[in-house]
Write a protein that holds these residues in place. Structure first.
Motif, PDB file in Angstrom:
ATOM      1  N   UNK A  68      33.317 103.030   0.898  1.00  0.00           N
ATOM      2  CA  UNK A  68      32.079 102.650   0.212  1.00  0.00           C
ATOM      3  C   UNK A  68      31.280 103.855  -0.262  1.00  0.00           C
ATOM      4  N   UNK A  69      31.453 104.993   0.393  1.00  0.00           N
ATOM      5  CA  UNK A  69      30.770 106.227  -0.027  1.00  0.00           C
ATOM      6  C   UNK A  69      31.560 107.007  -1.076  1.00  0.00           C
ATOM      7  N   UNK A  70      32.626 106.413  -1.593  1.00  0.00           N
ATOM      8  CA  UNK A  70      33.468 107.048  -2.619  1.00  0.00           C
ATOM      9  C   UNK A  70      34.055 108.374  -2.174  1.00  0.00           C
ATOM     10  N   UNK A  71      34.509 108.418  -0.917  1.00  0.00           N
ATOM     11  CA  UNK A  71      35.187 109.600  -0.399  1.00  0.00           C
ATOM     12  C   UNK A  71      36.685 109.441  -0.561  1.00  0.00           C
ATOM     13  N   UNK A  72      37.199 108.228  -0.253  1.00  0.00           N
ATOM     14  CA  UNK A  72      38.644 107.983  -0.331  1.00  0.00           C
ATOM     15  C   UNK A  72      38.950 106.658  -1.013  1.00  0.00           C
ATOM     16  N   UNK A  73      40.187 106.590  -1.484  1.00  0.00           N
ATOM     17  CA  UNK A  73      40.827 105.342  -1.856  1.00  0.00           C
ATOM     18  C   UNK A  73      41.886 105.149  -0.784  1.00  0.00           C
ATOM     19  N   UNK A  74      41.827 104.038  -0.063  1.00  0.00           N
ATOM     20  CA  UNK A  74      42.759 103.797   1.041  1.00  0.00           C
ATOM     21  C   UNK A  74      43.930 102.953   0.561  1.00  0.00           C
ATOM     22  N   UNK A  75      45.126 103.374   0.948  1.00  0.00           N
ATOM     23  CA  UNK A  75      46.346 102.656   0.579  1.00  0.00           C
ATOM     24  C   UNK A  75      47.249 102.566   1.800  1.00  0.00           C
ATOM     25  N   UNK A 113      46.538 112.587   3.584  1.00  0.00           N
ATOM     26  CA  UNK A 113      45.395 112.716   2.699  1.00  0.00           C
ATOM     27  C   UNK A 113      45.862 113.491   1.470  1.00  0.00           C
ATOM     28  N   UNK A 114      45.659 112.900   0.297  1.00  0.00           N
ATOM     29  CA  UNK A 114      46.140 113.492  -0.948  1.00  0.00           C
ATOM     30  C   UNK A 114      45.004 113.610  -1.962  1.00  0.00           C
ATOM     31  N   UNK A 131      38.215 109.611  17.715  1.00  0.00           N
ATOM     32  CA  UNK A 131      37.751 108.295  17.290  1.00  0.00           C
ATOM     33  C   UNK A 131      37.565 108.254  15.774  1.00  0.00           C
ATOM     34  N   UNK A 132      37.140 107.101  15.290  1.00  0.00           N
ATOM     35  CA  UNK A 132      36.976 106.901  13.850  1.00  0.00           C
ATOM     36  C   UNK A 132      35.925 107.826  13.260  1.00  0.00           C
ATOM     37  N   UNK A 133      34.869 108.080  14.003  1.00  0.00           N
ATOM     38  CA  UNK A 133      33.813 108.949  13.500  1.00  0.00           C
ATOM     39  C   UNK A 133      34.314 110.377  13.306  1.00  0.00           C
ATOM     40  N   UNK A 134      35.063 110.889  14.278  1.00  0.00           N
ATOM     41  CA  UNK A 134      35.617 112.244  14.166  1.00  0.00           C
ATOM     42  C   UNK A 134      36.623 112.332  13.023  1.00  0.00           C
ATOM     43  N   UNK A 135      37.464 111.317  12.884  1.00  0.00           N
ATOM     44  CA  UNK A 135      38.449 111.281  11.803  1.00  0.00           C
ATOM     45  C   UNK A 135      37.748 111.240  10.444  1.00  0.00           C
ATOM     46  N   UNK A 136      36.736 110.402  10.332  1.00  0.00           N
ATOM     47  CA  UNK A 136      35.979 110.288   9.085  1.00  0.00           C
ATOM     48  C   UNK A 136      35.297 111.610   8.740  1.00  0.00           C
ATOM     49  N   UNK A 137      34.751 112.260   9.751  1.00  0.00           N
ATOM     50  CA  UNK A 137      34.086 113.546   9.535  1.00  0.00           C
ATOM     51  C   UNK A 137      35.086 114.587   9.027  1.00  0.00           C
ATOM     52  N   UNK A 139      37.813 114.061   7.315  1.00  0.00           N
ATOM     53  CA  UNK A 139      38.152 113.739   5.924  1.00  0.00           C
ATOM     54  C   UNK A 139      37.011 114.160   4.995  1.00  0.00           C
ATOM     55  N   UNK A 140      35.784 113.898   5.397  1.00  0.00           N
ATOM     56  CA  UNK A 140      34.627 114.299   4.573  1.00  0.00           C
ATOM     57  C   UNK A 140      34.586 115.825   4.388  1.00  0.00           C
ATOM     58  N   UNK A 141      34.887 116.557   5.449  1.00  0.00           N
ATOM     59  CA  UNK A 141      34.893 118.019   5.356  1.00  0.00           C
ATOM     60  C   UNK A 141      35.978 118.512   4.404  1.00  0.00           C
TER      61      UNK A 141
END
Length: 148
Positions: A68-75, A113-114, A131-137, A139-141
């Protein structure tokens, strides 16, 4: 006669339009929105680590916020074994093609991640630690360190 022609045209157009696969669509969206692509190979009905990964990471709000934050497209390239969970022939073919290109060793789960061109930026074999928060962080970095 015009009605028949119009109907035939719409049917052909919709088949051609829907034939565009998810991978090409993900690359297009990622390029348009300056997003990354997260490709996950899973066996949703037989791979216990895959099931845990989806439950503990991918199905969480922290992970969904990346989309939703336009960081990734998940497939998700899923390879179910149970007859009741089988995918369409087109989807199976696309998943095999993605595996041939990005998961030749047949690792499950395998998350990549591509960038929008399909270049691998990072990969995770097996279940993702943390956890999901660490993984998301993480990816954002990675996205923040990409050149625009």
């Amino acid at each position: 006669m015009k009605t028949i022609f119009s109907t035939l045209f719409l049917v052909v157009f919709s088949v051609v339009f829907n034939a565009q696969n998810r991978w090409e669509n993900a690359k297009r969206i990622a390029a348009e929105k300056n997003e990354l692509i997260l490709l996950n190979f899973s066996g949703s009905d037989w791979c216990v680590p895959c099931i845990k990964l989806h439950k503990n990471i991918i199905e969480t709000e922290d992970f969904k916020k990346l989309e939703t934050d336009n960081v990734i497209v998940y497939l998700n390239a899923d390879f179910p074994r149970n007859k009741k969970n089988q995918l369409s022939a087109e989807l199976k073919k696309e998943n095999v093609s993605l595996a041939d290109q990005y998961n030749q060793k047949g690792i499950f789960p395998y998350t990549i991640l591509l960038n929008s061109e399909g270049k691998i930026l990072k990969s995770w074999e097996g279940i993702i630690s943390g956890d999901a928060l660490a993984f998301s962080k993480e990816i954002r970095e990675i996205k923040d360190n990409q050149k625009p």
